[in-house]
Design a protein around this motif. Structure first.
Motif, PDB file in Angstrom:
ATOM      1  N   GLY A 117       0.823  -1.213   0.000  1.00  0.00           N
ATOM      2  CA  GLY A 117       0.000   0.000   0.000  1.00  0.00           C
ATOM      3  C   GLY A 117       0.855   1.259   0.000  1.00  0.00           C
ATOM      4  O   GLY A 117       0.588   2.212  -0.739  1.00  0.00           O
ATOM      5  N   GLU A 118       1.921   1.264   0.805  1.00  0.00           N
ATOM      6  CA  GLU A 118       2.830   2.422   0.836  1.00  0.00           C
ATOM      7  C   GLU A 118       3.551   2.581  -0.499  1.00  0.00           C
ATOM      8  O   GLU A 118       3.735   3.689  -0.999  1.00  0.00           O
ATOM      9  CB  GLU A 118       3.860   2.276   1.958  1.00  0.00           C
ATOM     10  CG  GLU A 118       3.286   2.280   3.364  1.00  0.00           C
ATOM     11  CD  GLU A 118       2.663   3.611   3.750  1.00  0.00           C
ATOM     12  OE1 GLU A 118       2.956   4.633   3.108  1.00  0.00           O
ATOM     13  OE2 GLU A 118       1.835   3.616   4.687  1.00  0.00           O
ATOM     14  N   LEU A 119       3.976   1.453  -1.069  1.00  0.00           N
ATOM     15  CA  LEU A 119       4.631   1.503  -2.381  1.00  0.00           C
ATOM     16  C   LEU A 119       3.676   2.080  -3.422  1.00  0.00           C
ATOM     17  O   LEU A 119       4.087   2.861  -4.288  1.00  0.00           O
ATOM     18  CB  LEU A 119       5.041   0.093  -2.804  1.00  0.00           C
ATOM     19  CG  LEU A 119       6.437  -0.362  -2.389  1.00  0.00           C
ATOM     20  CD1 LEU A 119       6.586  -1.857  -2.586  1.00  0.00           C
ATOM     21  CD2 LEU A 119       7.474   0.371  -3.238  1.00  0.00           C
ATOM     22  N   GLY A 120       2.401   1.681  -3.337  1.00  0.00           N
ATOM     23  CA  GLY A 120       1.404   2.183  -4.285  1.00  0.00           C
ATOM     24  C   GLY A 120       1.255   3.697  -4.197  1.00  0.00           C
ATOM     25  O   GLY A 120       1.209   4.385  -5.221  1.00  0.00           O
ATOM     26  N   VAL A 121       1.193   4.229  -2.966  1.00  0.00           N
ATOM     27  CA  VAL A 121       1.056   5.681  -2.804  1.00  0.00           C
ATOM     28  C   VAL A 121       2.301   6.397  -3.313  1.00  0.00           C
ATOM     29  O   VAL A 121       2.207   7.403  -4.027  1.00  0.00           O
ATOM     30  CB  VAL A 121       0.803   6.052  -1.325  1.00  0.00           C
ATOM     31  CG1 VAL A 121       0.915   7.552  -1.127  1.00  0.00           C
ATOM     32  CG2 VAL A 121      -0.572   5.586  -0.904  1.00  0.00           C
ATOM     33  N   LEU A 122       3.471   5.887  -2.942  1.00  0.00           N
ATOM     34  CA  LEU A 122       4.716   6.497  -3.423  1.00  0.00           C
ATOM     35  C   LEU A 122       4.734   6.507  -4.949  1.00  0.00           C
ATOM     36  O   LEU A 122       5.111   7.502  -5.570  1.00  0.00           O
ATOM     37  CB  LEU A 122       5.926   5.722  -2.907  1.00  0.00           C
ATOM     38  CG  LEU A 122       6.490   6.085  -1.544  1.00  0.00           C
ATOM     39  CD1 LEU A 122       7.702   5.202  -1.245  1.00  0.00           C
ATOM     40  CD2 LEU A 122       6.911   7.555  -1.484  1.00  0.00           C
ATOM     41  N   ALA A 123       4.350   5.377  -5.565  1.00  0.00           N
ATOM     42  CA  ALA A 123       4.369   5.280  -7.027  1.00  0.00           C
ATOM     43  C   ALA A 123       3.377   6.263  -7.640  1.00  0.00           C
ATOM     44  O   ALA A 123       3.683   6.931  -8.636  1.00  0.00           O
ATOM     45  CB  ALA A 123       4.039   3.853  -7.465  1.00  0.00           C
ATOM     46  N   PHE A 124       2.199   6.387  -7.032  1.00  0.00           N
ATOM     47  CA  PHE A 124       1.199   7.311  -7.566  1.00  0.00           C
ATOM     48  C   PHE A 124       1.710   8.752  -7.488  1.00  0.00           C
ATOM     49  O   PHE A 124       1.623   9.509  -8.455  1.00  0.00           O
ATOM     50  CB  PHE A 124      -0.123   7.167  -6.811  1.00  0.00           C
ATOM     51  CG  PHE A 124      -1.263   7.888  -7.472  1.00  0.00           C
ATOM     52  CD1 PHE A 124      -1.895   7.333  -8.569  1.00  0.00           C
ATOM     53  CD2 PHE A 124      -1.678   9.131  -7.025  1.00  0.00           C
ATOM     54  CE1 PHE A 124      -2.935   8.007  -9.212  1.00  0.00           C
ATOM     55  CE2 PHE A 124      -2.711   9.805  -7.651  1.00  0.00           C
ATOM     56  CZ  PHE A 124      -3.341   9.245  -8.746  1.00  0.00           C
ATOM     57  N   LYS A 125       2.292   9.118  -6.337  1.00  0.00           N
ATOM     58  CA  LYS A 125       2.774  10.491  -6.162  1.00  0.00           C
ATOM     59  C   LYS A 125       3.966  10.801  -7.074  1.00  0.00           C
ATOM     60  O   LYS A 125       4.036  11.872  -7.681  1.00  0.00           O
ATOM     61  CB  LYS A 125       3.167  10.729  -4.698  1.00  0.00           C
ATOM     62  CG  LYS A 125       1.964  10.801  -3.776  1.00  0.00           C
ATOM     63  CD  LYS A 125       2.340  10.667  -2.331  1.00  0.00           C
ATOM     64  CE  LYS A 125       2.912  11.947  -1.760  1.00  0.00           C
ATOM     65  NZ  LYS A 125       3.069  11.828  -0.283  1.00  0.00           N
ATOM     66  N   ARG A 126       4.885   9.850  -7.153  1.00  0.00           N
ATOM     67  CA  ARG A 126       6.072  10.082  -7.989  1.00  0.00           C
ATOM     68  C   ARG A 126       5.693  10.081  -9.464  1.00  0.00           C
ATOM     69  O   ARG A 126       6.211  10.890 -10.243  1.00  0.00           O
ATOM     70  CB  ARG A 126       7.145   9.039  -7.674  1.00  0.00           C
ATOM     71  CG  ARG A 126       7.690   9.175  -6.240  1.00  0.00           C
ATOM     72  CD  ARG A 126       8.562   7.998  -5.847  1.00  0.00           C
ATOM     73  NE  ARG A 126       9.849   8.008  -6.496  1.00  0.00           N
ATOM     74  CZ  ARG A 126      10.941   8.579  -6.003  1.00  0.00           C
ATOM     75  NH1 ARG A 126      10.884   9.211  -4.847  1.00  0.00           N
ATOM     76  NH2 ARG A 126      12.081   8.538  -6.645  1.00  0.00           N
ATOM     77  N   GLY A 127       4.797   9.177  -9.847  1.00  0.00           N
ATOM     78  CA  GLY A 127       4.335   9.134 -11.230  1.00  0.00           C
ATOM     79  C   GLY A 127       3.588  10.415 -11.606  1.00  0.00           C
ATOM     80  O   GLY A 127       3.801  10.983 -12.677  1.00  0.00           O
ATOM     81  N   TYR A 128       2.743  10.878 -10.688  1.00  0.00           N
ATOM     82  CA  TYR A 128       1.968  12.108 -10.930  1.00  0.00           C
ATOM     83  C   TYR A 128       2.904  13.310 -11.108  1.00  0.00           C
ATOM     84  O   TYR A 128       2.710  14.152 -11.981  1.00  0.00           O
ATOM     85  CB  TYR A 128       1.028  12.332  -9.747  1.00  0.00           C
ATOM     86  CG  TYR A 128      -0.075  13.344  -9.968  1.00  0.00           C
ATOM     87  CD1 TYR A 128      -1.378  12.924 -10.170  1.00  0.00           C
ATOM     88  CD2 TYR A 128       0.189  14.698  -9.981  1.00  0.00           C
ATOM     89  CE1 TYR A 128      -2.395  13.848 -10.370  1.00  0.00           C
ATOM     90  CE2 TYR A 128      -0.820  15.627 -10.190  1.00  0.00           C
ATOM     91  CZ  TYR A 128      -2.111  15.203 -10.374  1.00  0.00           C
ATOM     92  OH  TYR A 128      -3.109  16.117 -10.577  1.00  0.00           O
ATOM     93  N   ALA A 129       3.938  13.375 -10.275  1.00  0.00           N
ATOM     94  CA  ALA A 129       4.897  14.484 -10.368  1.00  0.00           C
ATOM     95  C   ALA A 129       5.628  14.469 -11.719  1.00  0.00           C
ATOM     96  O   ALA A 129       5.812  15.521 -12.348  1.00  0.00           O
ATOM     97  CB  ALA A 129       5.895  14.418  -9.210  1.00  0.00           C
ATOM     98  N   GLU A 130       6.028  13.292 -12.171  1.00  0.00           N
ATOM     99  CA  GLU A 130       6.693  13.161 -13.481  1.00  0.00           C
ATOM    100  C   GLU A 130       5.738  13.572 -14.603  1.00  0.00           C
ATOM    101  O   GLU A 130       6.099  14.288 -15.536  1.00  0.00           O
ATOM    102  CB  GLU A 130       7.131  11.708 -13.716  1.00  0.00           C
ATOM    103  CG  GLU A 130       8.332  11.261 -12.912  1.00  0.00           C
ATOM    104  CD  GLU A 130       9.632  11.849 -13.472  1.00  0.00           C
ATOM    105  OE1 GLU A 130       9.762  11.948 -14.712  1.00  0.00           O
ATOM    106  OE2 GLU A 130      10.508  12.207 -12.659  1.00  0.00           O
ATOM    107  N   TRP A 131       4.523  13.061 -14.501  1.00  0.00           N
ATOM    108  CA  TRP A 131       3.496  13.318 -15.519  1.00  0.00           C
ATOM    109  C   TRP A 131       3.200  14.817 -15.634  1.00  0.00           C
ATOM    110  O   TRP A 131       3.007  15.345 -16.737  1.00  0.00           O
ATOM    111  CB  TRP A 131       2.227  12.547 -15.128  1.00  0.00           C
ATOM    112  CG  TRP A 131       1.048  12.700 -16.014  1.00  0.00           C
ATOM    113  CD1 TRP A 131       0.986  12.489 -17.372  1.00  0.00           C
ATOM    114  CD2 TRP A 131      -0.282  13.073 -15.632  1.00  0.00           C
ATOM    115  NE1 TRP A 131      -0.289  12.700 -17.827  1.00  0.00           N
ATOM    116  CE2 TRP A 131      -1.092  13.054 -16.780  1.00  0.00           C
ATOM    117  CE3 TRP A 131      -0.866  13.396 -14.399  1.00  0.00           C
ATOM    118  CZ2 TRP A 131      -2.453  13.360 -16.751  1.00  0.00           C
ATOM    119  CZ3 TRP A 131      -2.223  13.691 -14.368  1.00  0.00           C
ATOM    120  CH2 TRP A 131      -2.996  13.680 -15.535  1.00  0.00           C
TER     121      TRP A 131
END
Lengths: 190, 190
Positions: A148-162
């Motif tokens: 779950g923590e990995l999912g949030v980190l991935a969503f936030k980092r992906g969103y920032a890149e996007w």
């Protein structure tokens, strides 16, 4: 040159976030948000009960989409494959408004303790939604919490890149690339 | 039969958390906290500027201890070994008051949206402190972010276990066991 034609709801969100960034969350009134968005106060209240809910509304939708994607992943999917399915589902709901909102939201959050708290609560809430959906699939507690923590980190980092990329790109590939990067990083934890 | 002799500061924290749990954060006044703790309002204000800071004070100390432990870990320590050093350093500051506070704080947080937000911000803030301390050691960004989240999860899970255990136990072994469990869980992510 608008690349997309926002409706009243989208215009209200963008106007609110810009005003929060410019003058702070507390100092911003519903009347100001409506004026900036070019709508009446009653239009605001048709969409949101108050300015706080304007921020929360998106979070509830995101929780639901992440959990649904995880719940509907194939039975044989690993915990991270299920998280990837949740990220894909949630990303599909993120359009041009969300793309353009990224940097503005970042500025607004930087300017307001109240928005920092809301943003922190959002992260914790999204992680909890994913963790619960994984536990419901039979994933052991500690693995589910970590995924779950990995999912949030991935969503936030992906969103920032996007947010930095072309508006025509979809979010999903960025979120999934971030998840792969974090998975690879976990091999270097020691 | 008190197992420890709390000073005014500790009594104020326990009284505040109990009142938050009983009647909510918003409804609780400084005067009520001081009365429950058996001290005057001016004693309260010698320790804390307001009821909000009463909750934040511990967080700042925790951030500092986690970051110091990570910074001072041996140069050859892996990211997770450095996180373990941070957890040990922070755990050493947690005494009987923190042990007894665990279930009370949990009840108070469950009863108040404002405290849920504060608690979420605390998690995000502690993860950021650990991530920054790891980046300062030269750990790559994604690995540092992941290790920081693991550190927070381990601290929270260890603290929860410790709260259920004998008050004479130290926190550190619980936090370190939780970190090992999470590390093992990461092998099952898929």
């Amino acid at each position: 040159m608008a690349r997309w034609e926002p409706g009243a709801r989208e215009r209200l969100i963008v106007a609110a976030v810009d005003l929060f960034a410019e003058q702070g969350y507390d100092a911003t009134t519903v009347a100001q948000i409506a004026e900036r968005a070019g709508v009446t106060k009653s239009t605001f209240f048709r969409h949101f009960p108050d300015k706080r809910e304007l921020l929360v509304a998106g979070q509830e939708a995101l929780r639901r989409l992440l959990a649904e994607g995880i719940a509907e992943a194939p039975a044989e999917a690993s915990p991270l494959e299920a998280v990837a399915a949740g990220l894909e589902r949630a990303s599909s709901a993120m359009g041009p408004m969300n793309h353009d909102l990224g940097p503005r939201l970042k500025a607004a959050i930087a300017a307001s303790t109240e928005l920092q708290e809301r943003d922190a609560l959002k992260s914790v809430s999204l992680a909890a939604a994913m963790t619960e959906a994984l536990v419901a699939r039979g994933v052991p507690d500690a693995t589910a919490a970590l995924a779950g923590e990995l999912g949030v980190l991935a969503f936030k980092r992906g969103y920032a890149e996007w947010s930095q990329a072309a508006a025509t790109d979809a979010l999903a590939p960025y979120a999934l690339a971030a998840l792969r990067e974090l998975r690879a990083a976990s091999a270097a934890l020691g």
